[in-house]
Scaffold this active site. Structure first.
Site, PDB file in Angstrom:
ATOM      1  N   ALA A   1      83.270 134.060 -39.358  1.00 28.89           N
ATOM      2  CA  ALA A   1      84.420 133.462 -38.595  1.00 28.89           C
ATOM      3  C   ALA A   1      83.827 132.498 -37.760  1.00 28.89           C
ATOM      4  O   ALA A   1      82.495 132.072 -37.426  1.00 28.89           O
ATOM      5  CB  ALA A   1      85.052 134.568 -37.646  1.00 28.89           C
ATOM      6  N   HIS A   2      84.768 131.961 -36.879  1.00 30.31           N
ATOM      7  CA  HIS A   2      84.455 130.435 -35.948  1.00 30.31           C
ATOM      8  C   HIS A   2      83.476 130.959 -34.890  1.00 30.31           C
ATOM      9  O   HIS A   2      83.661 132.114 -34.265  1.00 30.31           O
ATOM     10  CB  HIS A   2      85.881 129.949 -35.571  1.00 30.31           C
ATOM     11  CG  HIS A   2      86.745 130.837 -34.655  1.00 30.31           C
ATOM     12  ND1 HIS A   2      87.987 130.669 -34.431  1.00 30.31           N
ATOM     13  CD2 HIS A   2      86.623 132.070 -34.356  1.00 30.31           C
ATOM     14  CE1 HIS A   2      88.460 131.428 -33.806  1.00 30.31           C
ATOM     15  NE2 HIS A   2      87.689 132.541 -33.751  1.00 30.31           N
ATOM     16  N   ASN A   3      82.734 130.067 -34.557  1.00 25.52           N
ATOM     17  CA  ASN A   3      81.915 130.243 -33.329  1.00 25.52           C
ATOM     18  C   ASN A   3      80.455 131.365 -33.327  1.00 25.52           C
ATOM     19  O   ASN A   3      79.875 131.483 -32.496  1.00 25.52           O
ATOM     20  CB  ASN A   3      82.605 130.639 -31.808  1.00 25.52           C
ATOM     21  CG  ASN A   3      83.395 129.626 -31.456  1.00 25.52           C
ATOM     22  OD1 ASN A   3      83.831 128.655 -32.508  1.00 25.52           O
ATOM     23  ND2 ASN A   3      83.960 129.478 -30.307  1.00 25.52           N
TER      24      ASN A   3
END
Length: 192
Positions: free
Chosen positions: A145-147
């Site tokens: 997922a993001h980050n």
């Protein structure tokens, strides 16, 4: 009164519409005009390489993969078929009985000597970048997922899922079907 919702609305001011057309097709491969390809890069058929992407020397992109936007891939990497790199992260702020999309403004950085299995999805960051460090090996059907930050030489077997803003250390080994919830940190050399 709702900072998260305000953030979602403000993120739209900094987002650009994705440009699917400012590039060229070469043998069923679309390459955006802003792409920087290194030496001896091999790209299979039906691949899309979008805006502001960079691919390092001797990297191989297998057929049917998408490198969507703001993705940097290092040298000597392999991206197996049907993987999607640089897609939007899952960011939505609740508003009454609906949701406001949080625009994903960060990128995706992939280091050198990384192998990404078939059917993997790695999101670009919401504000900062998602980072896959040097030497990481991902099996098939993995969601990052993001980050997320994944440390050097970490390996993950099929069906792993890493939720947003988690940090995974160096030299970790994740067996099949391991999931990590969001916003946690796993230290170096952990086997799960």
């Amino acid at each position: 009164s709702d900072p998260y919702l305000a953030f979602a609305k403000l993120s739209k001011l900094f987002s650009d519409e994705i440009d699917f057309f400012n590039g060229s097709f070469q043998d069923s491969v679309f390459i955006h005009n802003s792409v920087n390809l290194g030496k001896d890069v091999k790209v299979g058929p039906n691949v899309y390489i979008g805006e502001n992407c960079e691919i390092g020397d001797k990297t191989v992109i297998y057929p049917n993969s998408t490198i969507l936007k703001d993705v940097s891939i290092g040298q000597d990497c392999m991206v197996h078929p049907n993987s999607v790199l640089g897609s939007d992260g899952f960011g939505f702020a609740p508003e009454k009985e609906s949701y406001q999309k949080i625009e994903q403004l960060g990128g995706l950085e992939i280091g050198d000597n990384v192998e990404i299995g078939a059917g993997c999805t790695i999101d670009r960051g919401a504000i900062s970048n998602t980072i896959i460090s040097d030497g990481v090996k991902l099996d098939n059907h993995i969601q990052i997922a993001h980050n997320v930050v994944i440390g050097e030489n970490t390996v993950m077997a099929a069906y792993c899922g890493i939720a947003g803003s988690s940090v995974i250390g160096k030299n970790c080994v994740f067996g099949g079907d391991v999931c990590v919830v969001g916003h946690v940190e796993v230290c170096d050399s952990v086997m799960i």
